[in-house]
Scaffold this motif. Structure first.
Motif, mmCIF file in Angstrom:
data_model
loop_
_atom_site.group_PDB
_atom_site.id
_atom_site.type_symbol
_atom_site.label_atom_id
_atom_site.label_comp_id
_atom_site.label_asym_id
_atom_site.label_seq_id
_atom_site.Cartn_x
_atom_site.Cartn_y
_atom_site.Cartn_z
ATOM 1 N N CYS A 102 -10.367 5.500 -1.657
ATOM 2 C CA CYS A 102 -9.033 5.124 -1.174
ATOM 3 C C CYS A 102 -8.063 4.969 -2.341
ATOM 4 C CB CYS A 102 -9.094 3.805 -0.402
ATOM 5 S SG CYS A 102 -10.080 3.860 1.108
ATOM 6 N N ASN A 103 -6.814 5.351 -2.117
ATOM 7 C CA ASN A 103 -5.781 5.222 -3.139
ATOM 8 C C ASN A 103 -4.450 4.877 -2.479
ATOM 9 O OD1 ASN A 103 -4.285 7.874 -2.598
ATOM 10 N ND2 ASN A 103 -6.381 8.587 -2.939
ATOM 11 N N LYS A 104 -3.403 4.767 -3.263
ATOM 12 C CA LYS A 104 -2.099 4.337 -2.738
ATOM 13 C C LYS A 104 -1.573 5.269 -1.643
ATOM 14 C CE LYS A 104 1.088 6.877 -5.640
ATOM 15 N NZ LYS A 104 2.380 6.859 -6.324
ATOM 16 N N SER A 109 -1.349 5.525 6.347
ATOM 17 C CA SER A 109 -2.259 5.983 7.408
ATOM 18 C C SER A 109 -3.435 5.051 7.665
ATOM 19 C CB SER A 109 -2.780 7.380 7.076
ATOM 20 O OG SER A 109 -3.481 7.367 5.841
ATOM 21 N N LEU A 110 -3.952 4.395 6.615
ATOM 22 C CA LEU A 110 -5.175 3.603 6.792
ATOM 23 C C LEU A 110 -5.122 2.191 6.209
ATOM 24 C CD1 LEU A 110 -7.853 6.373 6.095
ATOM 25 C CD2 LEU A 110 -7.320 5.331 8.291
ATOM 26 N N LEU A 111 -4.763 2.070 4.951
ATOM 27 C CA LEU A 111 -4.846 0.765 4.283
ATOM 28 C C LEU A 111 -3.960 -0.295 4.933
ATOM 29 C CD1 LEU A 111 -4.950 1.910 0.543
ATOM 30 C CD2 LEU A 111 -6.861 1.147 1.966
ATOM 31 N N TYR A 126 -14.626 -5.025 -2.770
ATOM 32 C CA TYR A 126 -14.615 -3.564 -2.842
ATOM 33 C C TYR A 126 -13.262 -3.081 -3.361
ATOM 34 C CZ TYR A 126 -19.002 -3.855 -0.402
ATOM 35 O OH TYR A 126 -20.305 -4.154 -0.084
ATOM 36 N N ALA A 127 -13.296 -2.412 -4.494
ATOM 37 C CA ALA A 127 -12.071 -1.963 -5.162
ATOM 38 C C ALA A 127 -11.652 -0.581 -4.679
ATOM 39 C CB ALA A 127 -12.302 -1.937 -6.670
ATOM 40 N N PHE A 128 -10.369 -0.280 -4.847
ATOM 41 C CA PHE A 128 -9.897 1.077 -4.575
ATOM 42 C C PHE A 128 -8.847 1.465 -5.612
ATOM 43 C CE2 PHE A 128 -7.611 -1.860 -1.809
ATOM 44 C CZ PHE A 128 -6.273 -1.463 -1.862
ATOM 45 N N ASN A 129 -8.568 2.748 -5.698
ATOM 46 C CA ASN A 129 -7.738 3.280 -6.777
ATOM 47 C C ASN A 129 -6.248 3.039 -6.531
ATOM 48 O OD1 ASN A 129 -6.925 4.566 -9.078
ATOM 49 N ND2 ASN A 129 -7.344 6.647 -8.338
ATOM 50 N N ALA A 130 -5.850 1.797 -6.716
ATOM 51 C CA ALA A 130 -4.446 1.400 -6.598
ATOM 52 C C ALA A 130 -4.269 0.084 -7.345
ATOM 53 C CB ALA A 130 -4.043 1.247 -5.134
ATOM 54 N N ALA A 131 -3.020 -0.282 -7.585
ATOM 55 C CA ALA A 131 -2.724 -1.546 -8.265
ATOM 56 C C ALA A 131 -1.684 -2.323 -7.472
ATOM 57 C CB ALA A 131 -2.222 -1.276 -9.680
ATOM 58 N N HIS A 132 -1.711 -3.650 -7.618
ATOM 59 C CA HIS A 132 -0.799 -4.518 -6.873
ATOM 60 C C HIS A 132 0.182 -5.254 -7.787
ATOM 61 C CE1 HIS A 132 -3.804 -4.807 -3.267
ATOM 62 N NE2 HIS A 132 -2.961 -3.797 -3.126
ATOM 63 N N PHE A 134 3.252 -6.806 -9.405
ATOM 64 C CA PHE A 134 4.553 -7.201 -8.869
ATOM 65 C C PHE A 134 4.640 -6.947 -7.362
ATOM 66 C CE2 PHE A 134 5.297 -6.143 -13.373
ATOM 67 C CZ PHE A 134 5.698 -7.395 -13.823
ATOM 68 N N TYR A 135 3.497 -7.160 -6.696
ATOM 69 C CA TYR A 135 3.412 -7.063 -5.235
ATOM 70 C C TYR A 135 3.849 -5.691 -4.714
ATOM 71 C CZ TYR A 135 3.239 -12.031 -6.236
ATOM 72 O OH TYR A 135 2.919 -13.253 -6.769
ATOM 73 N N LYS A 136 3.317 -4.665 -5.348
ATOM 74 C CA LYS A 136 3.566 -3.288 -4.928
ATOM 75 C C LYS A 136 2.235 -2.602 -4.636
ATOM 76 C CE LYS A 136 7.693 -2.812 -7.860
ATOM 77 N NZ LYS A 136 8.286 -2.052 -8.994
ATOM 78 N N CYS A 137 2.320 -1.387 -4.139
ATOM 79 C CA CYS A 137 1.128 -0.552 -3.952
ATOM 80 C C CYS A 137 1.363 0.704 -4.776
ATOM 81 C CB CYS A 137 0.942 -0.209 -2.472
ATOM 82 S SG CYS A 137 -0.541 0.779 -2.124
ATOM 83 N N ILE A 138 0.826 0.707 -5.997
ATOM 84 C CA ILE A 138 1.094 1.782 -6.952
ATOM 85 C C ILE A 138 -0.211 2.301 -7.550
ATOM 86 C CG2 ILE A 138 3.411 0.955 -7.528
ATOM 87 C CD1 ILE A 138 2.236 -0.516 -9.910
ATOM 88 N N ASP A 139 -0.102 3.347 -8.349
ATOM 89 C CA ASP A 139 -1.287 3.890 -9.025
ATOM 90 C C ASP A 139 -1.845 2.872 -10.011
ATOM 91 O OD1 ASP A 139 -1.359 6.499 -7.880
ATOM 92 O OD2 ASP A 139 0.333 7.084 -9.148
ATOM 93 N N CYS A 140 -3.164 2.801 -10.073
ATOM 94 C CA CYS A 140 -3.793 1.941 -11.074
ATOM 95 C C CYS A 140 -3.922 2.755 -12.363
ATOM 96 C CB CYS A 140 -5.168 1.480 -10.603
ATOM 97 S SG CYS A 140 -5.837 0.124 -11.600
ATOM 98 N N GLU A 141 -3.304 2.250 -13.422
ATOM 99 C CA GLU A 141 -3.295 2.977 -14.689
ATOM 100 C C GLU A 141 -3.627 2.048 -15.847
ATOM 101 O OE1 GLU A 141 0.446 4.944 -15.141
ATOM 102 O OE2 GLU A 141 0.415 5.779 -13.111
ATOM 103 N N ASN A 142 -4.018 2.653 -16.934
ATOM 104 C CA ASN A 142 -4.397 1.884 -18.116
ATOM 105 C C ASN A 142 -3.154 1.531 -18.940
ATOM 106 O OD1 ASN A 142 -6.117 0.632 -19.953
ATOM 107 N ND2 ASN A 142 -6.367 2.499 -21.167
ATOM 108 N N ARG A 143 -2.260 0.801 -18.312
ATOM 109 C CA ARG A 143 -1.048 0.339 -18.990
ATOM 110 C C ARG A 143 -0.514 -0.893 -18.272
ATOM 111 N NH1 ARG A 143 3.935 2.733 -16.841
ATOM 112 N NH2 ARG A 143 3.477 4.143 -15.098
ATOM 113 N N THR A 144 0.310 -1.615 -18.958
ATOM 114 C CA THR A 144 0.829 -2.846 -18.392
ATOM 115 C C THR A 144 1.670 -2.579 -17.143
ATOM 116 O OG1 THR A 144 2.043 -4.879 -18.920
ATOM 117 C CG2 THR A 144 2.939 -2.823 -19.796
ATOM 118 N N ALA A 145 1.678 -3.545 -16.245
ATOM 119 C CA ALA A 145 2.408 -3.471 -14.971
ATOM 120 C C ALA A 145 1.825 -2.450 -13.997
ATOM 121 C CB ALA A 145 3.889 -3.190 -15.205
#
Length: 201
Positions: A102-104, A109-111, A126-132, A134-145
């Motif tokens: 699962c990702n952003k 459709s599902l999340l 259970y983790a999925f490929n997204a980041a939260h 600042f209360y958003k649904c964005i790509d999880c990346e190796n950088r701040t925010a």
């Protein structure tokens, strides 16, 4: 009187006929039973063969690649698959055929169908490929925010109700802290994670 006499004659006739009838029935019953057993044996062989084929097909179509255990998160459309991975969560290869990590992009459709109240009842994390961040649904990346790895489950380290995220009604992070990037652990596995969230294709 006639009725009594008729009954007496009938009883006498039964005593004479019964032994031969019993012998005939016994012979007939043995033949019938033999045929029945042959048919039953054939059916058992066919059933065994069919079961073997189905079992093999099931093995090839396992929902979770590394486990027979499946956690239903949202019906059969979103499931939790146990396991670990190395590096970024995109490297996690735990979802079986017909599912993807699962990702952003699965939010609409599902999340979004997963509520916070239901998500915190799920055992584990259970983790999925997204980041939260600042209360958003964005790509999880190796950088701040962009480093607050998203998840579902009561064992996830961070849970905040009534916050915007990939799910509805709250935010759940699989990341240990809000500063995963500074600890060089952004979007990565840690011992508190049970597995990943898989979405149906």
């Amino acid at each position: 009187m006639k009725a009594i006499l008729a009954l007496f004659c009938a009883l006498q006739l039964m005593t004479l006929v019964a032994p031969s009838a019993a012998a005939y029935y016994s012979k007939y019953n043995r033949n019938y039973l033999k045929k029945l057993l042959l048919q039953l044996d054939l059916k058992l062989k066919l059933h065994s063969k069919k079961h073997h084929i189905n079992h093999s097909s099931t093995d090839r179509l396992k929902i979770c690649k590394e486990s027979s255990s499946v956690i239903k998160v949202y019906h059969s459309s979103v499931i939790g698959c146990p396991g670990s991975w190395t590096g970024h969560i995109r490297n996690a290869d735990l979802c079986g055929r017909g599912y993807h990590l699962c990702n952003k992009n699965d939010r609409r459709s599902l999340l979004s169908k997963i509520t916070y109240k239901d998500a915190i009842k799920i055992p584990g994390c259970y983790a999925f490929n997204a980041a939260h961040d600042f209360y958003k649904c964005i790509d999880c990346e190796n950088r701040t925010a962009h480093d607050d790895l998203a998840g579902v489950g009561r064992a996830c380290p961070i849970k905040v109700e009534r916050r915007t995220s990939c799910i509805t009604g709250g935010m759940i992070d699989a990341a240990k802290t809000f500063e995963s990037y500074s600890h060089k652990r952004a979007c990565q596995y840690h011992s508190g994670i049970s597995g990943v969230l898989c979405c149906k294709n």
